[in-house]
Write a protein that holds these residues in place. Structure first.
Motif, PDB file in Angstrom:
ATOM      1  N   PHE A  52       0.831  -1.207   0.000  1.00 10.90           N
ATOM      2  CA  PHE A  52       0.000   0.000   0.000  1.00 10.90           C
ATOM      3  C   PHE A  52       0.867   1.260   0.000  1.00 10.90           C
ATOM      4  O   PHE A  52       0.606   2.194  -0.738  1.00 10.90           O
ATOM      5  CB  PHE A  52      -0.928   0.014   1.229  1.00 10.90           C
ATOM      6  CG  PHE A  52      -2.105  -0.933   1.114  1.00 10.90           C
ATOM      7  CD1 PHE A  52      -2.043  -2.063   0.325  1.00 10.90           C
ATOM      8  CD2 PHE A  52      -3.285  -0.674   1.814  1.00 10.90           C
ATOM      9  CE1 PHE A  52      -3.123  -2.940   0.224  1.00 10.90           C
ATOM     10  CE2 PHE A  52      -4.369  -1.539   1.724  1.00 10.90           C
ATOM     11  CZ  PHE A  52      -4.287  -2.678   0.933  1.00 10.90           C
ATOM     12  N   GLY A  53       1.856   1.320   0.845  1.00 12.23           N
ATOM     13  CA  GLY A  53       2.726   2.499   0.946  1.00 12.23           C
ATOM     14  C   GLY A  53       2.164   3.555   1.892  1.00 12.23           C
ATOM     15  O   GLY A  53       0.946   3.662   2.088  1.00 12.23           O
ATOM     16  N   ASP A  54       3.050   4.382   2.454  1.00  8.91           N
ATOM     17  CA  ASP A  54       2.663   5.383   3.456  1.00  8.91           C
ATOM     18  C   ASP A  54       1.670   6.399   2.920  1.00  8.91           C
ATOM     19  O   ASP A  54       0.724   6.796   3.605  1.00  8.91           O
ATOM     20  CB  ASP A  54       3.913   6.120   3.976  1.00  8.91           C
ATOM     21  CG  ASP A  54       4.745   5.243   4.914  1.00  8.91           C
ATOM     22  OD1 ASP A  54       4.379   4.062   5.093  1.00  8.91           O
ATOM     23  OD2 ASP A  54       5.747   5.737   5.466  1.00  8.91           O
ATOM     24  N   LYS A  55       1.863   6.861   1.668  1.00  7.68           N
ATOM     25  CA  LYS A  55       0.997   7.910   1.106  1.00  7.68           C
ATOM     26  C   LYS A  55      -0.446   7.426   1.050  1.00  7.68           C
ATOM     27  O   LYS A  55      -1.375   8.114   1.477  1.00  7.68           O
ATOM     28  CB  LYS A  55       1.485   8.310  -0.294  1.00  7.68           C
ATOM     29  CG  LYS A  55       0.721   9.493  -0.889  1.00  7.68           C
ATOM     30  CD  LYS A  55       1.274   9.877  -2.244  1.00  7.68           C
ATOM     31  CE  LYS A  55       0.529  11.092  -2.813  1.00  7.68           C
ATOM     32  NZ  LYS A  55      -0.912  10.878  -2.950  1.00  7.68           N
ATOM     33  N   VAL A  56      -0.649   6.207   0.554  1.00  3.01           N
ATOM     34  CA  VAL A  56      -2.000   5.639   0.455  1.00  3.01           C
ATOM     35  C   VAL A  56      -2.597   5.481   1.860  1.00  3.01           C
ATOM     36  O   VAL A  56      -3.730   5.884   2.124  1.00  3.01           O
ATOM     37  CB  VAL A  56      -1.960   4.270  -0.268  1.00  3.01           C
ATOM     38  CG1 VAL A  56      -3.296   3.537  -0.147  1.00  3.01           C
ATOM     39  CG2 VAL A  56      -1.592   4.453  -1.727  1.00  3.01           C
ATOM     40  N   GLU A  59      -2.974   9.221   3.540  1.00  2.00           N
ATOM     41  CA  GLU A  59      -3.673  10.328   2.859  1.00  2.00           C
ATOM     42  C   GLU A  59      -4.934   9.898   2.104  1.00  2.00           C
ATOM     43  O   GLU A  59      -5.911  10.644   2.045  1.00  2.00           O
ATOM     44  CB  GLU A  59      -2.702  11.022   1.882  1.00  2.00           C
ATOM     45  CG  GLU A  59      -1.514  11.676   2.604  1.00  2.00           C
ATOM     46  CD  GLU A  59      -0.485  12.236   1.627  1.00  2.00           C
ATOM     47  OE1 GLU A  59      -0.811  12.384   0.429  1.00  2.00           O
ATOM     48  OE2 GLU A  59       0.655  12.514   2.075  1.00  2.00           O
ATOM     49  N   ASP A  60      -4.923   8.723   1.479  1.00  2.00           N
ATOM     50  CA  ASP A  60      -6.059   8.333   0.637  1.00  2.00           C
ATOM     51  C   ASP A  60      -7.229   7.811   1.460  1.00  2.00           C
ATOM     52  O   ASP A  60      -7.011   7.177   2.498  1.00  2.00           O
ATOM     53  CB  ASP A  60      -5.642   7.242  -0.361  1.00  2.00           C
ATOM     54  CG  ASP A  60      -4.673   7.772  -1.406  1.00  2.00           C
ATOM     55  OD1 ASP A  60      -4.296   8.961  -1.314  1.00  2.00           O
ATOM     56  OD2 ASP A  60      -4.289   7.004  -2.303  1.00  2.00           O
ATOM     57  N   PRO A  61      -8.477   8.050   0.984  1.00  2.00           N
ATOM     58  CA  PRO A  61      -9.639   7.442   1.662  1.00  2.00           C
ATOM     59  C   PRO A  61      -9.610   5.928   1.447  1.00  2.00           C
ATOM     60  O   PRO A  61      -9.073   5.441   0.447  1.00  2.00           O
ATOM     61  CB  PRO A  61     -10.841   8.086   0.950  1.00  2.00           C
ATOM     62  CG  PRO A  61     -10.322   8.564  -0.360  1.00  2.00           C
ATOM     63  CD  PRO A  61      -8.877   8.894  -0.164  1.00  2.00           C
ATOM     64  N   ILE A  62     -10.218   5.189   2.358  1.00  2.00           N
ATOM     65  CA  ILE A  62     -10.131   3.714   2.307  1.00  2.00           C
ATOM     66  C   ILE A  62     -10.785   3.152   1.048  1.00  2.00           C
ATOM     67  O   ILE A  62     -10.412   2.084   0.566  1.00  2.00           O
ATOM     68  CB  ILE A  62     -10.754   3.072   3.569  1.00  2.00           C
ATOM     69  CG1 ILE A  62     -12.207   3.509   3.750  1.00  2.00           C
ATOM     70  CG2 ILE A  62      -9.918   3.368   4.805  1.00  2.00           C
ATOM     71  CD1 ILE A  62     -12.953   2.733   4.826  1.00  2.00           C
ATOM     72  N   TYR A  75      -0.097  -2.309  13.806  1.00  2.00           N
ATOM     73  CA  TYR A  75       0.195  -0.969  14.318  1.00  2.00           C
ATOM     74  C   TYR A  75       1.692  -0.760  14.513  1.00  2.00           C
ATOM     75  O   TYR A  75       2.430  -1.640  14.916  1.00  2.00           O
ATOM     76  CB  TYR A  75      -0.519  -0.760  15.656  1.00  2.00           C
ATOM     77  CG  TYR A  75      -0.183   0.571  16.297  1.00  2.00           C
ATOM     78  CD1 TYR A  75      -0.863   1.727  15.924  1.00  2.00           C
ATOM     79  CD2 TYR A  75       0.842   0.673  17.243  1.00  2.00           C
ATOM     80  CE1 TYR A  75      -0.544   2.953  16.490  1.00  2.00           C
ATOM     81  CE2 TYR A  75       1.173   1.892  17.816  1.00  2.00           C
ATOM     82  CZ  TYR A  75       0.471   3.036  17.432  1.00  2.00           C
ATOM     83  OH  TYR A  75       0.810   4.254  17.977  1.00  2.00           O
ATOM     84  N   SER A  76       2.135   0.437  14.185  1.00  2.00           N
ATOM     85  CA  SER A  76       3.458   0.924  14.606  1.00  2.00           C
ATOM     86  C   SER A  76       3.290   2.423  14.778  1.00  2.00           C
ATOM     87  O   SER A  76       2.233   2.983  14.467  1.00  2.00           O
ATOM     88  CB  SER A  76       4.535   0.583  13.570  1.00  2.00           C
ATOM     89  OG  SER A  76       4.247   1.201  12.336  1.00  2.00           O
ATOM     90  N   SER A  77       4.301   3.096  15.261  1.00  2.92           N
ATOM     91  CA  SER A  77       4.203   4.524  15.566  1.00  2.92           C
ATOM     92  C   SER A  77       3.699   5.318  14.347  1.00  2.92           C
ATOM     93  O   SER A  77       4.246   5.200  13.257  1.00  2.92           O
ATOM     94  CB  SER A  77       5.587   4.978  16.022  1.00  2.92           C
ATOM     95  OG  SER A  77       5.800   6.303  15.740  1.00  2.92           O
ATOM     96  N   GLY A  78       2.615   6.101  14.548  1.00  2.26           N
ATOM     97  CA  GLY A  78       2.048   6.932  13.469  1.00  2.26           C
ATOM     98  C   GLY A  78       1.052   6.216  12.577  1.00  2.26           C
ATOM     99  O   GLY A  78       0.534   6.797  11.617  1.00  2.26           O
ATOM    100  N   TYR A  79       0.743   4.971  12.880  1.00  2.69           N
ATOM    101  CA  TYR A  79      -0.141   4.161  12.020  1.00  2.69           C
ATOM    102  C   TYR A  79      -1.623   4.388  12.375  1.00  2.69           C
ATOM    103  O   TYR A  79      -1.996   4.319  13.551  1.00  2.69           O
ATOM    104  CB  TYR A  79       0.202   2.687  12.207  1.00  2.69           C
ATOM    105  CG  TYR A  79      -0.544   1.740  11.282  1.00  2.69           C
ATOM    106  CD1 TYR A  79      -0.144   1.577   9.966  1.00  2.69           C
ATOM    107  CD2 TYR A  79      -1.639   1.011  11.738  1.00  2.69           C
ATOM    108  CE1 TYR A  79      -0.811   0.696   9.124  1.00  2.69           C
ATOM    109  CE2 TYR A  79      -2.318   0.133  10.913  1.00  2.69           C
ATOM    110  CZ  TYR A  79      -1.896  -0.025   9.593  1.00  2.69           C
ATOM    111  OH  TYR A  79      -2.552  -0.880   8.764  1.00  2.69           O
TER     112      TYR A  79
END
Length: 1061
Positions: A52-56, A59-62, A75-79
């Motif tokens: 998926f990548g961080d941007k998706v 930022e992207d809607p599900i 989960y990890s930090s910021g997830y």
């Protein structure tokens, strides 16, 4: 993937919805465990992996996220976990790890609650919940050595964890008896994972915390990694609680080694996996006293740097995903794994055998199996005792305060609070100025005031209190009846008590240095064969190490310093002591069992010394002078005694003048001022002398001149009673002890006559000390066997346990060789699959008898086992274990054990047998008068793998001894002596043989010679099997019967038959 009709079937899409830092893409994919496993999954040809990548994700809607069949999300930090949950609800993919339970992992309270709900053992713990920082709570009490939560008490050492699962600042608080302080554990930063703070004693109050019992795990943590409920891989690593230094290999990676899980632990892994609905899950396991506990659950975790694990994880995940999304496809593992052709070859580390490094060499077929060492503590300050009768109300009230108000009960004061109370009372009672002695009638009052002054000085010494250094006993002597405060009847009240203050005997900077040096020597010389030596052996968890100590602080600290040198640890001794050293006072303390015989020996010794003509027993001969009564005593002993008294007075007078100068300085200031603090806990952390004190002309360490004078004055007073004209020869060892200490540590004070006193005291002590443990060999044997009976029994159990384990390994190897020869044509795929999911169960089962049987005797079911997993370990001999047992004790046990070793053949039951110690060694021992600090006796057991299992020559014992610290360099007055004087330390002598070169002492012979003097195995208290842990470690009737049959040790005919199958 091709369908039966020839059309290509659509691949199963695996969505990887995790932060990019958790799975590196592109060229770097090979270096990350996640990448390694996903690459293997794709190689099967059934899956398509979508990152998926961080941007998706962020930022992207599900609705715009890629659609997939299976989802890996954690989960990890910021997830954004809630966002991932919404996607899973919308698209309904198969979840490898469920998302909702991942919220639990952020709160340690909820983790423990869930573990308990599923019956998974956790350490005993209690919760302290605060609504705001520093909130005072009625249910939380903190005292010097414990905290109490809702009435549940946690004695130090205990662990303090923040309830926030993402806060990794975990604290361990240590007891004052071990030196106190706190160790902070944290996420690895460079080469450190913890930091020791000796000054921190109070717990945190700014948040909510879990308090739990500290689990002594022998300095090792176990990390478990599940892939589905049926697969678990475990790795052991050095625990951060020991010294906080991360052990790294040449590539800079943390050293971890795969270990075998017990069946019970495998069930725990399955339960953790199911309890948190996390197929891929890591958790921390603590192994302590035969039980295992889960202390943390981490969620998604993969093993690093294990290609074998990557293979297993890919195969297990493939089955998991196919069963969920394509059950019609076969999940059987193909005979050749598709990625095997490209697998990087791992470097293989050969293990070369070398000579023993101590005495000659031994055969190529011999392997070291066991090292047993009995070691005396390091250099210490002289042991002291002050006795005085007290009638002061303040002191009597203090006694009642700490004995529960019972007028006839004695009180022991050890804690800082108790000793501070005593110091406050003593300061008020000690006269501000020293009164002049106007008449003899005031002599008693003057002596009483002097002793109180000494008590005050001892309590003020060191800057802080710790029971490891000082203790006070108050024993009521006289009582009177007084009316009760409520007017109803009478009650008893003490009016006089005996105060006994014991102090001194503290390990010096030199003692700590000696212990560490000896540990290093052992590391480099006692363990032949393992390539890089002991550290390689220990780090692969094939080194079964256990360290025992008596209850004395100096002995415990010597053990900790030795462990530091042995295992190449860093930092303070307190965490090492708490993590690695077990106290066993019943085995390593005390002379009570032989007190009557020792008194008889001392009385006879006094007779010999004070008689004009020396009495000689006819047993002696010029060839065996040690057979004489009182052997080793100087012939002119009675003439030396008056000289000893005269020289003692000369030294005492010089110290008195120095003490007067110090006392005048002190009385000019307030009586509430203390001597400048000298923190002994910090002093224990140093291996160097305090240069500032030496430069200022003060005594070394924390002793002031007042205490130094009290030490010498007591020796002078006790050595010779002028009124009765009687010598007390029991004071000779103490005078020698004080002389030796001041020669080494206080040479800068230039005490005139100290050299001469030392020479006279040494001549007498060299004769007196060995004879206090028996006036002739038969009495030495009797006393030695009484004092060391339990220790001798334990040594025999250690040797027998090692034999049992070695035979198990040999039989296992034999069986494996036979199986591999007969099963060459078996199907590899089914064999691989069965081994994959029941990892090394056969190996475990075969090695179990020795662990369940003999190890039970020795409390070894409480001793943690770290069995190397041969399937994952890059080691040529994974089944080979070396057992090390270290026993730290005092002079009495070293003398006792040595006397049994050399004189055991004198027992009636062993008539006609030769001594275990050869004639030349008996001569050397006779000439070795003193077994000084760090003296040691070492037994090493070797196995000759080319000899039949039933042959007595299969197992050979090698015995050596060292007389410890060597005083002779001080007598030379050369450059070495000057250097040693500057360092205040002495070198330790190397080991000497107790057997002839080429002689062969079998284990069978040693057992026969030891048995009459050793505590039988069945007399050792049976280890308690903890509730809820029956099964794997429980004792069956057959096992118990076998244990009893082991004493006396029978020849193991069953091994011969087993070997001949």
């Amino acid at each position: 993937m091709v369908a039966e009709g020839g059309e290509e079937e659509e691949k199963i899409k695996i969505g990887v919805c995790v932060m990019e830092k958790k799975v590196k893409c592109g060229f770097e994919l090979l270096s990350a465990p996640m990448g390694q496993i996903l690459e293997r999954l794709q190689a099967f040809g059934e899956f398509e992996v979508i990152h998926f990548g961080d941007k998706v994700i962020l930022e992207d809607p599900i609705e715009n996220w890629p659609i997939c069949d299976c989802l890996i999300a954690f989960y990890s930090s910021g997830y954004p976990l809630e966002k991932a949950e919404a996607y899973a609800t919308l698209r309904k993919p198969f979840l490898v790890n469920e998302l909702e339970p991942q919220h639990l992992l952020h709160d340690r309270r909820k983790v423990y609650e869930r573990l308990e709900m599923f019956g998974i053992p956790v350490p005993r713990y209690a919760l302290v919940n605060r609504e705001f920082p520093y909130q005072e709570l009625d249910y939380f009490i903190e005292e010097e050595d414990f905290v109490e939560v809702h009435g549940s008490r946690f004695w130090k050492p205990f662990v303090e964890k923040p309830v926030d699962g993402d806060d990794h600042s975990i604290m361990i608080y240590y007891p004052s008896s071990a030196g106190g302080g706190m160790k902070e554990l944290f996420r690895k930063v460079g080469n450190r994972s913890s930091e020791f703070h000796p000054e921190v004693r109070r717990v945190r109050r700014e948040g909510s915390y879990i308090y739990e019992e500290f689990m002594p795990t022998g300095g090792t943590d176990v990390k478990v990694y599940t892939v589905g409920p049926e697969y678990a891989h475990a790795e052991a690593r050095k625990s951060p609680v020991v010294d906080g230094v991360v052990m790294r290999n040449t590539d800079g990676k943390e050293v971890r080694y795969p270990v075998l899980l017990t069946p019970n632990e495998k069930q725990m892994a399955r339960d953790v996996c199911i309890a948190f609905s996390q197929a891929v899950c890591g958790f921390d396991l603590l192994r302590c006293e035969g039980r295992s506990y889960v202390c943390d659950v981490n969620g998604w975790s993969f093993v690093k740097n294990s290609y074998k694990y990557y293979d297993d994880a890919a195969c297990v995940l493939r089955k998991l995903l196919l069963d969920a999304k394509a059950p019609h496809l076969s999940s059987a593992i193909p005979p050749t794994l598709p990625w095997k052709v490209n697998e990087p070859v791992q470097p293989s580390e050969g293990l070369t055998r070398q000579g023993s490094g101590i005495i000659g060499t031994f055969g190529q077929s011999e392997e070291l199996r066991c090292v047993i060492a009995i070691i005396r503590h390091g250099d210490r300050t002289p042991k002291q005792k002050v006795k005085l009768k007290v009638t002061e109300e303040k002191l009597l009230n203090l006694m009642l305060k700490y004995n529960g108000g019972r007028p006839r009960s004695e009180t022991k004061l050890k804690s800082a609070v108790q000793l501070q109370d005593l110091l406050d009372a003593t300061r008020i009672l000690v006269p501000r100025t020293r009164p002049g002695r106007e008449s003899d009638s005031e002599a008693e009052d003057f002596e009483h005031a002097e002793k109180l002054r000494q008590v005050k000085a001892v309590l003020e010494e060191g800057g802080h209190f710790s029971g490891i250094y000082r203790k006070v006993q108050l024993k009521p002597l006289k009582w009177i009846k007084v009316p009760k405060s409520n007017g109803e009847g009478e009650e008893e009240r003490p009016v006089e008590a005996l105060m006994v203050l014991k102090y001194g005997g503290v390990l010096t900077h030199a003692g700590r240095k000696q212990a560490e040096e000896l540990g290093r020597y052992f590391r480099n010389n006692m363990y032949p064969g393992e390539g890089t030596g002991l550290l390689r052996l220990h780090s692969t968890y094939r080194h079964d190490l256990k360290i025992y100590s008596s209850d004395e602080g100096r002995v415990q600290m010597s053990a900790a310093a030795f462990a530091k040198g042995l295992l190449d640890l860093e930092g303070q001794l307190t965490p090492i002591l708490v993590s690695l050293v077990s106290k066993d006072s019943s085995m390593l303390d005390g002379l009570d069992n032989a007190s009557i015989e020792m008194e008889e020996a001392k009385a006879r010794l006094n007779e010999i010394i004070t008689s004009v003509s020396k009495i000689v027993n006819s047993n002696g001969s010029s060839e065996c002078p040690w057979m004489t009564d009182g052997a080793g005593l100087p012939s002119n002993a009675s003439e030396l005694l008056p000289n000893l008294v005269k020289l003692t007075k000369k030294v005492t007078e010089q110290v008195r003048l120095l003490a007067m100068d110090e006392d005048e300085e002190l009385t000019e200031t307030s009586s509430y001022d203390v001597i400048p603090p000298y923190d002994q806990a910090k002093a224990l952390g140093k291996t160097n002398i305090d240069i500032d004190r030496i430069a200022a002309g003060l005594p070394c360490g924390s002793e002031g001149f007042l205490l130094m004078y009290a030490r010498w004055k007591k020796l002078e007073r006790d050595l010779y009673n002028e009124r009765k004209e009687r010598f007390d020869i029991t004071q000779i060892p103490d005078i020698y002890d004080s002389c030796k200490y001041d020669l080494l540590h206080n040479a800068h004070l230039n005490l005139e006559g100290l050299d001469g006193l030392f020479k006279v005291a040494q001549l007498l002590a060299d004769g007196v000390i060995p004879n206090e443990y028996g006036i002739n060999p038969k009495q030495k044997l009797k006393i030695g066997s009484k004092i060391a009976r339990r220790l001798l029994g334990k040594i025999l159990i250690d040797l027998r346990n090692t034999l049992e384990e070695a035979i198990s390994v040999a039989e296992l190897k034999c069986n494996q060789d036979q199986q591999s020869a007969s099963k060459k044509n078996d199907k590899e795929d089914t064999d691989y699959q069965s081994k994959l999911f029941i990892k090394n169960e056969d190996m475990r089962r075969t090695s179990t008898p020795s662990e369940i049987s003999m190890d039970q005797d020795d409390d070894d079911d409480k001793e943690t086992k770290y069995r190397l997993d041969p399937k994952y370990a890059n080691v040529k001999t994974p089944d080979r274990h070396v057992r090390t047992r270290l026993y730290f004790t005092s002079e009495s046990h070293i003398h006792s054990l040595m006397n049994v070793l050399r004189y055991c053949n004198l027992d009636e039951s062993l008539q006609g047998e030769d001594s275990l110690v050869c004639h030349s060694a008996l001569e050397r021992l006779y000439k070795t008068k003193e077994l000084d600090y760090m003296s040691n006796i070492v037994l090493r057991m070797f196995e000759n793998t080319e000899v039949a299992l039933e042959d007595p020559k299969r197992f050979r014992i090698e015995m050596t001894f060292s007389r410890g610290a060597d005083l002779s360099p001080l007598e030379k007055k050369d450059s070495e002596a000057i250097s040693l004087h500057q360092e205040h330390t002495l070198p330790i002598m190397g080991p000497e043989r107790l057997q002839e070169v080429g002689s062969y002492l079998t284990l069978e012979k040693m057992e026969m010679m030891f048995r009459p003097f050793a505590m039988p195995a069945e007399d050792f208290p049976p280890p308690s099997t903890p509730a809820g842990f029956s099964g794997y470690f429980s004792k069956s009737a057959a096992v118990l019967e076998r244990l009893v049959n082991l004493w006396p040790f029978h020849k193991h005919d069953k091994h011969a038959s087993a070997n001949g199958k």
